[in-house]
Design a protein around this motif. Structure first.
Motif, PDB file in Angstrom:
ATOM      1  N   PRO A 281     -48.938  23.108  -8.856  1.00  0.00           N
ATOM      2  CA  PRO A 281     -48.225  22.998  -9.511  1.00  0.00           C
ATOM      3  C   PRO A 281     -48.574  22.467 -11.232  1.00  0.00           C
ATOM      4  CG  PRO A 281     -47.740  21.656  -7.165  1.00  0.00           C
ATOM      5  CD  PRO A 281     -49.321  22.759  -7.108  1.00  0.00           C
ATOM      6  N   VAL A 282     -47.699  22.757 -11.038  1.00  0.00           N
ATOM      7  CA  VAL A 282     -47.302  22.490 -12.536  1.00  0.00           C
ATOM      8  C   VAL A 282     -46.887  21.698 -14.225  1.00  0.00           C
ATOM      9  CG1 VAL A 282     -46.976  24.002 -15.435  1.00  0.00           C
ATOM     10  CG2 VAL A 282     -48.144  25.281 -13.120  1.00  0.00           C
ATOM     11  N   ILE A 283     -48.192  20.996 -14.386  1.00  0.00           N
ATOM     12  CA  ILE A 283     -47.599  19.921 -14.914  1.00  0.00           C
ATOM     13  C   ILE A 283     -47.315  20.224 -16.400  1.00  0.00           C
ATOM     14  CG2 ILE A 283     -47.486  17.307 -15.967  1.00  0.00           C
ATOM     15  CD1 ILE A 283     -49.737  16.510 -13.715  1.00  0.00           C
TER      16      ILE A 283
ATOM     17  N   ILE B  68     -43.897  11.438 -14.239  1.00  0.00           N
ATOM     18  CA  ILE B  68     -44.547  12.952 -14.977  1.00  0.00           C
ATOM     19  C   ILE B  68     -43.365  13.738 -14.072  1.00  0.00           C
ATOM     20  CG2 ILE B  68     -46.446  14.711 -13.642  1.00  0.00           C
ATOM     21  CD1 ILE B  68     -48.168  12.127 -12.658  1.00  0.00           C
ATOM     22  N   TYR B  69     -43.859  15.149 -15.389  1.00  0.00           N
ATOM     23  CA  TYR B  69     -43.017  16.353 -15.013  1.00  0.00           C
ATOM     24  C   TYR B  69     -43.393  17.453 -14.020  1.00  0.00           C
ATOM     25  CZ  TYR B  69     -38.918  13.065 -16.648  1.00  0.00           C
ATOM     26  OH  TYR B  69     -37.442  12.332 -16.266  1.00  0.00           O
ATOM     27  N   ALA B  70     -43.352  18.028 -13.495  1.00  0.00           N
ATOM     28  CA  ALA B  70     -44.038  19.345 -12.858  1.00  0.00           C
ATOM     29  C   ALA B  70     -42.990  20.058 -11.960  1.00  0.00           C
ATOM     30  CB  ALA B  70     -45.018  18.838 -11.686  1.00  0.00           C
ATOM     31  N   TYR B  71     -43.796  21.645 -12.136  1.00  0.00           N
ATOM     32  CA  TYR B  71     -42.898  22.627 -10.889  1.00  0.00           C
ATOM     33  C   TYR B  71     -43.917  22.882 -10.172  1.00  0.00           C
ATOM     34  CZ  TYR B  71     -45.282  26.033 -14.525  1.00  0.00           C
ATOM     35  OH  TYR B  71     -45.054  26.535 -15.204  1.00  0.00           O
TER      36      TYR B  71
ATOM     37  N   GLY C 122     -53.722  23.079 -10.111  1.00  0.00           N
ATOM     38  CA  GLY C 122     -52.812  23.616 -11.081  1.00  0.00           C
ATOM     39  C   GLY C 122     -53.833  22.570 -12.070  1.00  0.00           C
TER      40      GLY C 122
ATOM     41  N   TYR D  68     -53.377  16.869 -17.227  1.00  0.00           N
ATOM     42  CA  TYR D  68     -52.639  17.016 -18.378  1.00  0.00           C
ATOM     43  C   TYR D  68     -52.889  15.011 -18.527  1.00  0.00           C
ATOM     44  CZ  TYR D  68     -48.185  17.362 -21.088  1.00  0.00           C
ATOM     45  OH  TYR D  68     -47.455  16.720 -21.574  1.00  0.00           O
TER      46      TYR D  68
END
Length: 305
Positions: free
Chosen positions: A195-197, A222-225, A296, A299
């Motif tokens: 997962p990428v933040i 936190i926002y992640a895809y 990932g 951040y």
């Protein structure tokens, strides 16, 4: 469904997409041999796909889309909306197969080859997906990949990249704060699949009730895809291994640092937001924190009181 039928289903889907079913490889309606450049060159019910440069069937809502590409969305700078995929698993009908959710086109396609990716993308031989070439901040006189920052991340930018507020694809990099730099963790590279933040926001109001006095609260979202080929679940309890990194590089699980209501699954699990609260015994006005998921990026953020 028995194994023979499963194999036939995957084979049929692979053949369909290889022939252009679903807009992945249709013959352009207009624009000559170079393909289309605007929707006006396409026939009724189709729009010019900004990455493929081909006329592809459009949609008005998710109900127009198949289960394999069930989200009707704008792609990059398009004025039309197209059915877009979300994961390799859905592209293969919930099975293991040879289709990938192409990061370049947001359509289900066969795994890429060294010559099959559109301009600005290259083939990752390991994943079989087209990944965005690293942006050069404009030094190539305008060939940076254009994206739409309001779309599901990473939009057309490819895994380990993100669409900036300027609507240009940029590589996501590891944070350089001591929290991340001193931590024992796998390095984050363009080949990472976790997962990428892509953003962390310092909340204006800290959740003081979450902490037990005399500890003070520092709250951020936190926002992640999601990890490549995967989706976030319905609840925060099912999150992949997420960690909070202290200034000295030591870490602890992110579980237990958020309320159940602080987790939100976004875009059917392609992204998520997570409001976390860190409780500090230090009487300080700021807290330097690092966050990351296994395989990932890390951040860094300074959270204020």
């Amino acid at each position: 469904m028995n194994q023979m039928h499963r194999g036939m289903l995957v084979a049929a889907m692979t053949a369909a997409f290889a022939m252009g079913c679903g807009g992945g490889g249709e013959t352009p309606d207009g624009g000559g041999t170079g393909g289309c450049t605007s929707d006006s060159q396409c026939s009724t019910g189709k729009g010019c796909h900004p990455v493929l440069k081909e006329c592809v069937e459009t949609c008005t809502g998710n109900e127009d889309c198949p289960a394999s590409a069930k989200t009707c969305a704008v792609v990059a700078s398009s004025s039309s909306r197209f059915c877009t995929c979300e994961s390799d698993l859905l592209c293969n009908g919930g099975l293991t197969g040879n289709l990938v959710c192409n990061d370049a086109t947001k359509q289900c396609t066969a795994k890429c080859t060294s010559t099959s990716c559109p301009s600005g993308f290259s083939c990752n031989a390991t994943s079989g997906n087209c990944v965005a070439s690293a942006s050069d901040a404009g030094t190539d006189a305008g060939t940076d990949i254009v994206c739409n920052s309001t779309n599901t991340q990473p939009d057309v930018c490819g895994h380990t990249n993100a669409c900036t507020a300027a609507n240009i694809c940029e590589p996501v990099v590891d944070g350089t704060c001591s929290n991340i730099a001193s931590a024992t963790r796998a390095p984050f590279t363009s080949a990472s699949t976790g997962p990428v933040i892509f953003n962390v926001i310092d909340e204006a109001t800290n959740d003081d009730a979450f902490c037990t006095a005399p500890a003070v609260a520092f709250t951020a979202t936190i926002y992640a895809y999601a990890a490549q080929g995967s989706m976030f679940g319905d609840t925060g309890a099912g999150l992949p291994a997420g960690k909070y990194f202290r200034v000295n590089g030591t870490s602890e699980s992110i579980q237990g640092k958020f309320r159940p209501s602080g987790y939100t699954k976004l875009d059917n699990g392609a992204m998520m937001s997570l409001k976390v609260t860190l409780c500090s015994d230090q009487a300080a006005s700021t807290l330097q924190a690092g966050f990351g998921f296994d395989n990932g990026n890390g951040y860094c953020i300074t959270i204020n009181r």
